[in-house]
Design a protein around this motif. Structure first.
Motif, PDB file in Angstrom:
ATOM      1  N   THR A 110      -3.228   1.315  -3.636  1.00 27.68           N
ATOM      2  CA  THR A 110      -3.504  -0.012  -3.074  1.00 27.68           C
ATOM      3  C   THR A 110      -2.754  -1.056  -3.917  1.00 27.68           C
ATOM      4  O   THR A 110      -2.140  -0.706  -4.930  1.00 27.68           O
ATOM      5  CB  THR A 110      -5.013  -0.307  -3.148  1.00 27.68           C
ATOM      6  OG1 THR A 110      -5.348  -0.538  -4.526  1.00 27.68           O
ATOM      7  CG2 THR A 110      -5.848   0.849  -2.610  1.00 27.68           C
ATOM      8  N   ALA A 117      -6.003   1.914   5.086  1.00 32.26           N
ATOM      9  CA  ALA A 117      -4.598   1.841   4.651  1.00 32.26           C
ATOM     10  C   ALA A 117      -3.946   3.213   4.784  1.00 32.26           C
ATOM     11  O   ALA A 117      -2.821   3.356   5.272  1.00 32.26           O
ATOM     12  CB  ALA A 117      -4.528   1.360   3.199  1.00 32.26           C
ATOM     13  N   ILE A 152       0.891  -1.167   0.000  1.00 31.24           N
ATOM     14  CA  ILE A 152       0.000   0.000   0.000  1.00 31.24           C
ATOM     15  C   ILE A 152       0.929   1.216   0.000  1.00 31.24           C
ATOM     16  O   ILE A 152       2.009   1.176   0.604  1.00 31.24           O
ATOM     17  CB  ILE A 152      -0.977   0.038   1.200  1.00 31.24           C
ATOM     18  CG1 ILE A 152      -0.263  -0.241   2.528  1.00 31.24           C
ATOM     19  CG2 ILE A 152      -2.124  -0.936   0.982  1.00 31.24           C
ATOM     20  CD1 ILE A 152      -1.149  -0.052   3.755  1.00 31.24           C
ATOM     21  N   TRP A 154      -7.551  -7.671  -1.681  1.00 29.88           N
ATOM     22  CA  TRP A 154      -7.959  -6.572  -2.561  1.00 29.88           C
ATOM     23  C   TRP A 154      -8.423  -7.065  -3.932  1.00 29.88           C
ATOM     24  O   TRP A 154      -9.067  -6.328  -4.681  1.00 29.88           O
ATOM     25  CB  TRP A 154      -6.776  -5.610  -2.779  1.00 29.88           C
ATOM     26  CG  TRP A 154      -6.286  -4.953  -1.533  1.00 29.88           C
ATOM     27  CD1 TRP A 154      -5.396  -5.466  -0.631  1.00 29.88           C
ATOM     28  CD2 TRP A 154      -6.653  -3.660  -1.031  1.00 29.88           C
ATOM     29  NE1 TRP A 154      -5.179  -4.572   0.392  1.00 29.88           N
ATOM     30  CE2 TRP A 154      -5.935  -3.453   0.166  1.00 29.88           C
ATOM     31  CE3 TRP A 154      -7.510  -2.654  -1.485  1.00 29.88           C
ATOM     32  CZ2 TRP A 154      -6.050  -2.277   0.915  1.00 29.88           C
ATOM     33  CZ3 TRP A 154      -7.620  -1.476  -0.741  1.00 29.88           C
ATOM     34  CH2 TRP A 154      -6.901  -1.307   0.448  1.00 29.88           C
ATOM     35  N   LYS A 193      -9.336   1.373   1.789  1.00 21.20           N
ATOM     36  CA  LYS A 193      -8.319   2.313   1.341  1.00 21.20           C
ATOM     37  C   LYS A 193      -8.084   3.385   2.417  1.00 21.20           C
ATOM     38  O   LYS A 193      -6.950   3.794   2.686  1.00 21.20           O
ATOM     39  CB  LYS A 193      -8.812   2.955   0.041  1.00 21.20           C
ATOM     40  CG  LYS A 193      -7.734   3.551  -0.792  1.00 21.20           C
ATOM     41  CD  LYS A 193      -8.266   3.922  -2.150  1.00 21.20           C
ATOM     42  CE  LYS A 193      -7.461   5.057  -2.724  1.00 21.20           C
ATOM     43  NZ  LYS A 193      -7.935   5.504  -4.007  1.00 21.20           N
TER      44      LYS A 193
END
Ligand code: FAD
Length: 643
Positions: free
Chosen positions: A559, A533, A444, A516, A530
């Motif tokens: 991502t 992250a 990420i 993902w 997201k």
């Protein structure tokens, strides 16, 4: 991670004198923060919309429509016809925006051309291979499907309304060593010598690590490790153990760094001749050459290193270099790294102008020797005729014929370029050979532009330009454990608008792709993930910039899906998981005239490794006399390895 927008910018001045940054300079005057008509929140929102994570790369995300039309008009008039016809782009940062406009405007014209060698992909391995071959007199064309060269090492730029200047972001590597000095065994330095182009280097002294025990901020090199870190974090006999380890590793590092340069390697009998050139430099490897491929954990055990801090510290470096802790890292790689990191007067190096300059020097190296690097030139098929590689077909239908084709693309992408039935032996080779390796996980990413008022303007002890955060030592490979942060504008202020900084934070190959893979990018689930992250990566940057949230003017979150798209990596992977003494396949293939280089081939992932791979691949294509002449260009690299 896209380099959609590249604006006019003079080339970095060439200089053999590295610039050094160690002490804090007084902050330069900073204008009051200006967020333009949108205000800071507005600017942030606007860039999220045009973020990395949009489905199709869009040209000119931060410029108004009017300017785009002007660009189209100018480009149509000024860009030479030879560029427009091909619907591909020759790389030149100052022209890129015009060329992109021209390319998107012109209809594809199918042309056919012929060169000695086509290289598919402009990653560091592909550019190395192309540069060496071009320097040896071959006509070379590099075909890159992206808008910018460099692959994992590409740079992209963004603008924020109301702020003058570009935010320049690196997508991948940021930690470099062994490049600024003249006498160095760095494979990349040797390639720069071969092609006769090199960036200017900025030297600096440290990076910071937030480890479970505390903050380990020390200059690289032997001294501060022994006087600052070991007494604070090591056990009672850590100093003796470290001494013992260094005593054992230095002769090995010396044999590697001062022995024959890796550029002599070729995968045929000619290697006897190219090695013979360096016979006087051959040094014996303590314990025998087989020690080089053993896992580094074995080396630590043999040296009776039991101190938890030293072992964790070594695990961390091994993990950062190739994605696996000491149990999977080859001793050769660690000896090379430790020789460079802990020798006297050592330093870290950063290319002035960021990775754009690092990659740019390689591109110039190809072009200087009459080669070309074409962007937006996606290869769709490798053509096979009479049982050998004969050329490539681009997405726009154009055919480029060549006696030799090199694929720098990931092995799975390479496999997809071979039409079923056209080269059965190669297909079988690609199907079987890589099957045994697992993939490393994904990433990420967080790219931020932020106001720098009140912060040091340049790298210094109080604010090192790069840092790592390691929440636990128990499993470095665990998701959301480690984060690496690079703030390159602390090293080169030109990488951000005045008064601002850029930062790149990422998890080093620990993000599971599976989490993902099936998410719809428009779904609320994806957006929430997201956001999570983003928050995690923010906390790592905030270790050195506590009021980060208040400062940010530009935010891009990437991502694993973004990584896959912009770095052309299946499943967003870092590459193949190779556990020493395992080795990756070499560079020749069963199809005559078809070669491979890059991180899918030996020695593997990392800048020095892929450069070696590109070099070896080029050597295989050259005759021994041609190879010999290339080696003439490498300057004396030997130096006394003192700690
Ligand atoms: C976030 C991150 C941080 C890193 N940090 C470091 C570091 O600090 N130090 C270090 O040593 N290493 C680091 N690395 C690793 C290093 O950057 C890579 O190992 C290396 O750059 C890979 O180079 P490559 O030439 O093998 O391939 P790539 O960079 O993957 O290049 C392959 C190229 O081929 C192109 N391509 C693919 N298919 C086609 C096609 N069909 N037609 C045309 N072109 C095609 C791709 O677009 C790409 O440009 C990092 C990597 C990442 C991702």
């Amino acid at each position: 991670m896209d380099g959609i927008l590249a604006l006019s910018r003079p080339r970095a001045a060439q200089s053999s004198q590295p610039r050094s940054l160690t002490r804090c300079r007084p902050p330069r005057p900073v204008a009051a923060p200006s967020h333009g008509a949108l205000g800071r929140r507005g600017a942030k929102r606007e860039h999220r919309e045009s973020s990395e994570d949009s489905r199709a790369p869009r040209a000119f995300p931060a410029i108004g429509l009017g300017l785009v039309s002007v660009g189209l008009g100018v480009a149509a008039r000024r860009v030479p016809a030879k560029y427009r016809e091909a619907k591909t782009l020759h790389w030149a940062p100052r022209q890129l925006h015009c060329l992109q406009a021209a390319a998107s405007k012109e209809a594809a014209e199918v042309a056919e051309s012929e060169v000695d060698v086509v290289v598919i992909g402009s990653g560091l391995a592909g550019l190395t291979c192309a540069g060496v071959l071009a320097a040896a007199g071959k006509s070379v064309t590099v075909l890159e499907s992206h808008y910018v060269p460099g692959g994992a090492a590409h740079t992209f730029r963004r603008r924020v309304k109301g702020i003058e200047g570009d935010f320049c972001f690196d997508s991948g590597p940021s930690l470099y060593g062994g490049l600024s000095g003249e006498r160095t065994s760095s494979p990349l330095k040797h390639v720069y010598q071969i092609v006769g182009e090199e960036p200017e280097w900025i030297t600096y002294d440290r990076w910071n690590a937030f480890i479970p025990e505390g903050e380990a901020n020390a200059a690289i090199g032997y001294e501060e490790f022994v006087t600052k870190l070991l007494p604070r974090f090591g056990g009672p006999d850590a100093a003796q153990q470290w001494e013992r380890l260094m005593k054992r590793i230095i002769p090995m590092a010396d044999a590697i760094c001062n022995g024959p340069p890796p550029s002599f390697v070729r995968e045929d009998l000619g290697v006897a001749a190219t090695l013979a050139r360096y016979l006087t430099k051959l040094k014996s490897i303590p314990g025998g050459p087989q020690k080089l491929s053993e896992p580094f954990s074995q080396f630590l055990e043999d040296a009776q290193v039991t101190d938890p801090f030293i072992k964790n510290w070594m695990d961390m470096f091994a993990f950062l270099l190739q994605g696996l802790p000491s149990y999977g890292a080859p001793t050769s790689m660690m000896a090379y790294m430790m020789g460079d990191m802990y020798k006297k007067n050592t330093c870290l190096d950063f290319p002035k102008g960021g990775n754009e300059a690092l990659v740019g020097a390689l591109v110039r190296g190809v072009e200087k020797h009459a080669g070309q690097v074409l962007l937006k030139a996606h290869v769709e098929e490798v053509l096979v005729e009479g049982g050998r590689a004969a050329g490539v077909r681009l997405k726009d239908g154009r055919i480029i014929r060549a006696q030799t084709i090199v694929s720098n693309a990931d092995w799975q992408i390479t496999k997809s370029l071979i039409k079923p039935g056209s080269a059965p032996e190669l297909e079988e080779y690609l199907k079987v050979t890589w099957k045994e390796y697992r993939l490393l996980k994904s990433f990420i990413h967080l790219h931020l532009g932020f106001r720098g008022d009140g912060l040091p303007t340049q790298h210094c002890e109080e604010f090192p330009a790069q840092w790592g955060v390691f929440n636990s030592w128990s499993d470095l490979e665990a998701p959301r454990n480690a984060v690496l942060v690079s703030c390159p504008s602390m090293l080169d202020p030109d990488l951000a608008p005045p008064g601002h900084h850029v930062v790149h934070a990422y998890t080093p190959a620990t993000e599971p792709w599976e989490e993902w893979a099936d998410l719809d990018e428009k779904s609320s689930e994806y957006k929430a993930k997201k956001r999570e992250a983003r928050d995690f990566l923010y906390s790592a940057v905030a270790k050195q910039v506590p009021d980060l949230e208040e400062r940010v003017v530009l935010e891009l979150v990437g991502t694993p899906r973004t990584h896959r798209r912009f770095l052309r990596k299946p499943a967003g992977t870092y590459g193949l998981r190779v556990q020493a003494p395992e080795m990756l396949p070499g560079h020749k293939t069963p199809l005559e005239g078809f070669h491979m280089c890059g991180d899918s081939t030996a020695p593997g992932i990392g800048v020095p490794a892929v450069v070696m791979s590109g070099h070896i691949c080029a050597n295989n294509i050259l005759s021994v006399p041609e190879h010999w002449q290339i080696l003439d260009r490498i300057k004396d690299w030997t130096t006394e390895l003192e700690i």
